[in-house]
Write an enzyme that holds these catalytic residues in place. Structure first.
Site, PDB file in Angstrom:
ATOM      1  N   TYR A 179       0.829  -1.204   0.000  1.00  0.00           N
ATOM      2  CA  TYR A 179       0.000   0.000   0.000  1.00  0.00           C
ATOM      3  C   TYR A 179       0.870   1.263   0.000  1.00  0.00           C
ATOM      4  O   TYR A 179       0.581   2.226  -0.707  1.00  0.00           O
ATOM      5  CB  TYR A 179      -0.929   0.000   1.214  1.00  0.00           C
ATOM      6  N   GLU A 180       1.937   1.242   0.784  1.00  0.00           N
ATOM      7  CA  GLU A 180       2.808   2.413   0.895  1.00  0.00           C
ATOM      8  C   GLU A 180       3.872   2.481  -0.206  1.00  0.00           C
ATOM      9  O   GLU A 180       4.699   3.381  -0.199  1.00  0.00           O
ATOM     10  CB  GLU A 180       3.472   2.442   2.280  1.00  0.00           C
ATOM     11  N   GLU A 200       4.301   2.876  15.424  1.00  0.00           N
ATOM     12  CA  GLU A 200       5.134   2.618  14.244  1.00  0.00           C
ATOM     13  C   GLU A 200       4.282   2.275  13.033  1.00  0.00           C
ATOM     14  O   GLU A 200       4.503   2.783  11.948  1.00  0.00           O
ATOM     15  CB  GLU A 200       6.128   1.491  14.539  1.00  0.00           C
ATOM     16  N   TYR A 220      -2.495  -0.779  10.558  1.00  0.00           N
ATOM     17  CA  TYR A 220      -2.946  -1.259   9.255  1.00  0.00           C
ATOM     18  C   TYR A 220      -4.252  -2.010   9.408  1.00  0.00           C
ATOM     19  O   TYR A 220      -4.407  -2.835  10.311  1.00  0.00           O
ATOM     20  CB  TYR A 220      -1.887  -2.187   8.636  1.00  0.00           C
ATOM     21  N   GLY A 232      -9.813   1.002  12.443  1.00  0.00           N
ATOM     22  CA  GLY A 232      -8.649   1.853  12.681  1.00  0.00           C
ATOM     23  C   GLY A 232      -8.876   2.758  13.882  1.00  0.00           C
ATOM     24  O   GLY A 232      -7.990   2.916  14.732  1.00  0.00           O
ATOM     25  N   TYR A 277      -6.784  11.011  10.476  1.00  0.00           N
ATOM     26  CA  TYR A 277      -6.107  11.417  11.705  1.00  0.00           C
ATOM     27  C   TYR A 277      -6.565  12.800  12.157  1.00  0.00           C
ATOM     28  O   TYR A 277      -6.788  13.035  13.337  1.00  0.00           O
ATOM     29  CB  TYR A 277      -4.593  11.393  11.536  1.00  0.00           C
TER      30      TYR A 277
END
Length: 168
Positions: free
Chosen positions: A35-36, A93, A96, A107, A141
């Site tokens: 994904y990243e 850290e 997911y 989440g 966020y």
């Protein structure tokens, strides 16, 4: 210890990961790397993860999120320290959730659990980083009340540069 934390989401529980969970954790980590767009940076092995998460001196802790008993999410976190506050902080850290399950509150449940854990442990802060391009996560966020820190640049040293500075 494999304590289960029930959530308000039907069938979704959180529990402390155990050494036997390392294969599934590593699989989820690899999904996050896809994904990243960072798959080339995943060098973790089951052995290195067992040692660093469950060895004599664990460097981090891990949560596993399960939907009806199936692993679908994880978080890895550890304590950092604020000299200005003179207290521990909690650093996330990784967090997911499998893409097909996002938007269902998992989440938020993980972050809420970790916020409570930070408060219980007397932490002054709960922090994490997010890639600049990851607008969905940044919006999420911000919706929780988190604010990005301006004026800070993260530095990283690995490989040959780390070896040189260490005198190796």
């Amino acid at each position: 210890m494999n304590v289960i934390f029930k959530t308000d989401i039907e069938g979704f529980t959180l529990r402390e990961a155990a050494a036997e969970d390392v294969p599934v954790l590593l699989s989820l980590i690899r999904e996050l790397a896809v994904y990243e767009k960072l798959t080339d940076q995943v060098t973790a092995t089951e052995e290195s993860m067992k040692l660093s998460l469950f060895g004599i001196r664990p460097g981090a802790e891990a949560l596993l999120g399960e939907l009806d008993g199936e692993p679908v999410a994880y978080a890895v976190y550890f304590h950092n320290y604020s000299t200005f506050a003179g207290r521990l902080g909690l650093y996330l850290e990784d967090v997911y959730v499998k893409p097909e399950l996002r938007g269902r509150g998992m989440g938020k449940a993980i972050l809420s659990f970790l916020a409570r854990l930070a408060k219980e442990r007397g932490c002054a802060r709960f922090e994490w980083s997010v890639l600049d391009w990851n607008e969905p996560s940044i919006r999420f966020y911000r919706s929780l009340g988190a604010v990005p820190l301006d004026g800070w640049t993260i530095f990283r040293m690995t490989g040959e540069a780390l070896d040189r500075l260490a005198g190796i």
